[in-house]
Design an enzyme around this catalytic site. Structure first.
Site, PDB file in Angstrom:
ATOM      1  N   GLY A   1     -80.530  64.023 106.911  1.00 19.50           N
ATOM      2  CA  GLY A   1     -80.180  64.386 107.118  1.00 19.50           C
ATOM      3  C   GLY A   1     -79.119  64.163 107.251  1.00 19.50           C
TER       4      GLY A   1
ATOM      5  N   PHE B   1     -72.037  58.392 107.267  1.00 19.29           N
ATOM      6  CA  PHE B   1     -71.529  57.455 106.289  1.00 19.29           C
ATOM      7  C   PHE B   1     -72.197  58.094 104.664  1.00 19.29           C
ATOM      8  CE2 PHE B   1     -73.248  53.849 108.803  1.00 19.29           C
ATOM      9  CZ  PHE B   1     -74.304  53.923 108.173  1.00 19.29           C
ATOM     10  N   GLY B   2     -73.377  58.998 105.043  1.00 15.74           N
ATOM     11  CA  GLY B   2     -73.346  59.410 104.192  1.00 15.74           C
ATOM     12  C   GLY B   2     -75.650  60.274 104.089  1.00 15.74           C
TER      13      GLY B   2
ATOM     14  N   VAL C   1     -79.465  60.435 104.898  1.00 17.26           N
ATOM     15  CA  VAL C   1     -80.172  59.888 105.060  1.00 17.26           C
ATOM     16  C   VAL C   1     -81.420  60.223 104.795  1.00 17.26           C
ATOM     17  CG1 VAL C   1     -81.180  58.872 107.883  1.00 17.26           C
ATOM     18  CG2 VAL C   1     -78.906  59.644 107.623  1.00 17.26           C
TER      19      VAL C   1
ATOM     20  N   LYS D   1     -80.647  55.125 105.491  1.00 21.63           N
ATOM     21  CA  LYS D   1     -79.279  55.218 105.415  1.00 21.63           C
ATOM     22  C   LYS D   1     -78.852  55.475 103.900  1.00 21.63           C
ATOM     23  CE  LYS D   1     -77.782  55.710 110.692  1.00 21.63           C
ATOM     24  NZ  LYS D   1     -75.989  55.886 111.076  1.00 21.63           N
TER      25      LYS D   1
ATOM     26  N   ASP E   1     -70.085  55.852 120.700  1.00 24.59           N
ATOM     27  CA  ASP E   1     -70.114  57.882 120.073  1.00 24.59           C
ATOM     28  C   ASP E   1     -71.650  57.990 120.753  1.00 24.59           C
ATOM     29  OD1 ASP E   1     -69.774  60.427 119.088  1.00 24.59           O
ATOM     30  OD2 ASP E   1     -70.469  59.685 116.795  1.00 24.59           O
TER      31      ASP E   1
END
Ligand SMILES: *[C@@H]1O[C@H](CO)[C@@H](O)[C@H](O)[C@H]1NC(C)=O
Ligand SMILES: *[C@@H]1O[C@H](CO)[C@@H](O)[C@H](O)[C@H]1NC(C)=O
Ligand SMILES: *[C@@H]1O[C@H](CO)[C@@H](O)[C@H](O)[C@H]1NC(C)=O
Ligand SMILES: *[C@@H]1O[C@H](CO)[C@@H](O)[C@H](O)[C@H]1NC(C)=O
Ligand SMILES: *[C@@H]1O[C@H](CO)[C@@H](O)[C@H](O)[C@H]1NC(C)=O
Ligand SMILES: *[C@@H]1O[C@H](CO)[C@@H](O)[C@H](O)[C@H]1NC(C)=O
Ligand SMILES: *[C@@H]1O[C@H](CO)[C@@H](O)[C@H](O)[C@H]1NC(C)=O
Length: 824
Positions: free
Chosen positions: A521, A525-526, A528, A542, A639
């Site tokens: 997914g 920040f980028g 995975v 990640k 979050d």
């Protein structure tokens, strides 16, 4: 006429009898006395003062006890050493401001208070028993005290009392045990704040230290048993030119708790348990074999998990090996190699200990660890140094110049840096590859991406501070010159952080060259990826996307936080990779992906029964508790949402994604941000509207999660045939109508315990209350789950108006995180 007069007189007598019988006063003036049988009662009826007989004794003492508690528990006694042996005792306040206890027909004074300063002698003094249990003398109408019983404590340390010393007046407060349960006269054991060197709490047997609870480390006296987070108590330590003291307060005054020294010398925190009408001991100082002061002698270190308890500090050996092997440790340890200062020595670190006796230590509260190190290194008579406080990453400086006495291991505690001969230091240099289970990694500080590496080295250093072991540093060399830092670690314990370096080649191979098939997914920040290492281990990678500016910050943030934290309900960082312009974090792989894939999925939700859900709720709460309170740093995640709760093979929850987390200073409770980040549906109103966030923001998100887990419905995008509420409003409405259990996802109705479901919904609603101040802290939440006590009714939750996005800059609208997509 006479009859009328008589009637008036009679009425007057009856009236005065009535008033003396029924109205319980908390104050007496110079005209009034308290005889044996009369009492003063504090305004809130918590405490009562009068004459009593302790235990099976028939002697009479003037004392203060809890009015509601039976058997009578005295918290303070006036005439401890001079009992009255009949019922003739009288207590009064006299015109010069002294309190007197007299007895007998000739009014012999058995006890009097001292009003030391003549200037303080009041005009018309009154004595009052306050709600805190403090007996005070003050000028009528004046709030300042000429005398207070809190300054002359007995065996009980009540909330609000100061344990410490007033440097201006010279007043030193000392608690002393009773001789026996029948005799309140001072026994052998006394506890006070010793102000020699750096202040520390010490209990004495006569004049000999018996147990040293240690200096205040910012959180606790770490010579005391580890205290579970207790939301009902708050603690305070003050040390300045005027005074030094420790004091605690009880948040909810109906909760009865105190610390006392029993006649055997054991310091006990006891809580009154209403249900069973008994005191229960919450902790007591006699916890293990290492509590005795200086058990292992000078330079010895006590570890209750070892057998025998005592070993020498590294670089030292038993002074008397024969005695030592016969478990006679008092002669302690001496250096193996004498020091050759300044050239021939360096510093080794002993981790997670109670600092040695500070009665002869030098201190400076404002120095940093680096300044402290410099101070110690530059003076050959300094043999050890340490931070004073562990909060805010450590602060203050303590230096020792002679033997290190009374060190013991304590979980999650302080580090002590000890001067050692270089040869002794080298001996403890961990040997690479000496053990298959030990892995050695090298952090090369010269690799390009300096920023990240600097953070990493901080993170690594931190991770290893947690273990009691010796980490070797070349002496007197500036950090930057150290090219390599060798550190060893073990992989036996699951809880340990193993931060390893993964090569780009290895990661590339494990993820099939970052192939789309392995992509799990898109994180904050980028992308995975899932990877399988050569040894079969599954990992999640990640990868920081090269274009993301925002990503760099979140990446650094994630690394900063996650590397520092280890808890079974937080996702575990295994290592990192930075080569060329690649920056990657490597995590343990979570086979069950994330919580949202279960609870919001029609089919898969059937596999999660009530007990699994409750287990998940508890796990999340414990993870948050660790973030907010138990780790050395207070961290607000910001979050929390279902897609950030990952599930391991056994469906245990692990909180992930610290890209938005913020660290709070110790006394900082709230912060403000111009950029509101987070996920709609989980952010509380004060954050969405004003941008203020605090730990209560996480509590709010947690409350949403609880309701989502129970109902199987998303808060955001919630719809219900009968009303247009969101999930929170819907849950609250059902709760108010007394049908809260209707919220429960239907398939679970068989597997659940109704009372537990009801309580969980109740707690969830408390967490989503509109005002942050009304929401419980996470520690109270954990407590609420464990107890059966009645909960306060929830106030109206934050009704989240649809479309309230005006101030919300960056919101993960698509709610995509690293694990919520299947490998394609
Ligand atoms: C105050 O008065 C009492 C009795 O009237 C006396 O025993 C005591 O010494 C006096 N205290 C001082 C400080 O003068
Ligand atoms: C007061 O009376 C007690 C006995 O009730 C006696 O022992 C004591 O000596 C008397 N003291 C004075 C000062 O008269
Ligand atoms: C009163 O003062 C005297 C002398 O300063 C001292 O010995 C005594 O312990 C004090 N009494 C109390 C109750 O503080
Ligand atoms: C306190 O000291 C006395 C006298 O030295 C000793 O007999 C006793 O065992 C000590 N008590 C404790 C609890 O160490
Ligand atoms: C304090 O605790 C009591 C009993 O546990 C409870 O009834 C009361 O509501 C609590 N008060 C506050 C302010 O939390
Ligand atoms: C303590 O350290 C600070 C910072 O290094 C310094 O400014 C201060 O003078 C020191 N205080 C004492 C009493 O040495
Ligand atoms: C070294 O420390 C000792 C003990 O604190 C002190 O007496 C001495 O003055 C210090 N020496 C120097 C050079 O600072």
């Amino acid at each position: 006429m006479e009859v009328l007069l008589q009637k008036i007189l009679l009425f007057g007598v009856v009236f005065s009898i009535l008033t003396t019988c029924t109205v319980q006063e908390d104050t007496i003036t110079v005209d009034q006395v308290i005889r044996d049988g009369d009492t003063l009662v504090s305004d809130d009826e918590m405490y009562e003062l009068g004459f009593f007989s302790p235990g099976s004794s028939r002697n009479r003492y003037l004392g203060i006890w809890y009015k509601k508690i039976s058997p009578k528990t005295a918290v303070w006694v006036a005439n401890r050493e001079k009992p009255i042996n009949d019922m003739s005792g009288v207590f009064r306040v006299v015109a010069n401001g002294s309190l007197l206890v007299t007895s007998g027909s000739n009014n012999t004074v058995v006890w009097s208070s001292n009003t030391s300063l003549v200037s303080q002698i009041p005009m018309s003094p009154v004595a009052q028993l306050l709600n805190s249990g403090n007996l005070v003398v003050r000028e009528k109408g004046d709030e300042s005290y000429v005398w207070q019983s809190f300054d002359y404590p007995g065996d009980t340390f009540l909330a609000g009392m100061k344990a410490g010393k007033d440097f201006v007046s010279g007043l030193e407060r000392r608690w002393s045990s009773w001789k026996s349960r029948d005799d309140p006269s001072p026994g052998r054991f006394s506890t006070s704040m010793d102000t020699n060197g750096y202040p520390q709490l010490i209990e004495y047997n006569g004049s000999v230290p018996l147990m040293r609870y240690g200096p205040w480390n910012g959180v606790t006296f770490n010579g005391l048993p580890k205290q579970l987070p207790n939301p009902t108590l708050t603690h305070e330590f003050v040390f300045n030119d005027k005074e030094v003291y420790y004091r605690y307060t009880i948040v909810n005054r109906s909760f009865i708790s105190n610390i006392y020294t029993n006649p055997e010398g054991d310091l006990v925190r006891r809580n009154w348990v209403e249900r069973v009408q008994q005191w229960s001991s919450y902790w007591s100082s006699y916890t293990d074999g290492c509590v005795r002061f200086g058990l292992c002698g000078p330079n010895g270190i006590c570890n209750p998990q070892n057998s025998p308890y005592c070993t020498c500090i590294e670089g030292f050996e038993p002074r008397n090996p024969d005695e030592w092997s016969a478990s006679q440790w008092s002669s302690g340890c001496r250096r193996k190699t004498s020091l050759d200062c300044p050239k021939g020595d360096g510093f080794g670190v002993i981790k997670n200990i109670k600092l040695p006796d500070t009665r002869r230590a030098w201190h400076n509260k404002s120095m940093t660890l680096d300044e402290c190190a410099t101070a110690c290194k530059s003076n050959c008579s300094c043999i050890a140094y340490a931070n004073i406080e562990i909060t805010r990453g450590g602060s203050g400086c303590l230096l020792w110049v002679d033997d290190l006495v009374d060190i013991r291991t304590v979980e999650e505690s302080q580090d002590l840096y000890v001067r050692m001969a270089l040869s002794d230091l080298r001996e403890y240099n961990p040997r690479p590859n000496s053990n298959k289970k030990r892995r050695t990694i090298i952090v090369a500080l010269s690799i390009s991406s300096i920023l990240i590496t600097m953070i990493l080295s901080f993170a690594i250093a931190y991770a290893w501070r947690k273990k009691t072991r010796y980490l070797v540093k070349a002496p007197e060399e500036p950090e930057k010159k150290i090219d390599e830092e060798y550190c060893s670690m073990e992989s036996q314990q699951d809880d340990d952080i193993e931060l390893s370096y993964f090569s780009l080649a290895m990661i590339s191979k494990s993820t099939m060259d970052f192939s789309n098939e392995m992509k799990l997914g898109e994180g904050g920040f980028g992308p995975v990826y899932m990877g399988v290492l050569d040894d079969g281990r599954e990992i999640a990678v990640k990868r920081l996307s090269k274009t993301s500016r925002q990503g760099v910050n979140e990446f650094k943030n994630e690394l900063k936080f996650i590397a520092k934290l280890q808890h079974r309900n937080l996702v575990k960082l295994l290592g990192y990779c930075n080569e060329g312009d690649e920056n990657m974090l490597i995590y343990e792989y979570m086979p069950n992906k994330s919580l949202d894939l279960f609870i919001f999925d029609k089919i898969r939700s059937l596999t999660l029964d009530w007990s699994a859900r409750l287990n998940i709720i508890h796990g999340i709460a414990r993870g948050i508790l660790y973030l907010h309170q138990d780790s050395r740093f207070k961290i607000v995640h910001r979050d929390l949402k279902a897609s950030n709760i990952l599930l391991d093979g056994d469906m245990n929850p692990k909180i992930s994604d610290f890209g938005l987390a913020r660290m709070f200073r110790d006394h900082e409770n709230e912060a403000n941000t111009n950029r509101v980040v987070g996920t709609l549906g989980y952010i509380p109103p004060e954050y969405a509207v004003d941008g203020t966030f605090s730990e209560k923001s996480d509590v709010f998100s947690f409350g949403v999660l609880v309701l989502e887990i129970i109902s199987g419905k998303k808060n955001r995008g919630f719809s219900h045939e009968n009303d247009s509420d969101n999930l929170l409003a819907h849950a609250w409405r059902l709760f108010e109508e007394g049908v809260a259990l209707d919220l429960l996802s239907p398939h679970m109705r068989d597997s659940c315990v109704n009372s537990k479901v009801f309580r969980s919904i109740h707690i969830g609603l408390l967490c989503v209350q509109h005002y942050a101040k009304d929401r419980p802290t996470i520690s109270s939440v954990v407590w609420m789950f464990d107890q059966d006590d009645a909960l306060p009714p929830p106030k109206q939750p934050a009704f989240f108006a649809k479309g309230l996005t005006s101030n919300v800059d960056q919101i993960s609208v698509n709610e995509v995180t690293m694990t919520n997509l299947q490998p394609r």
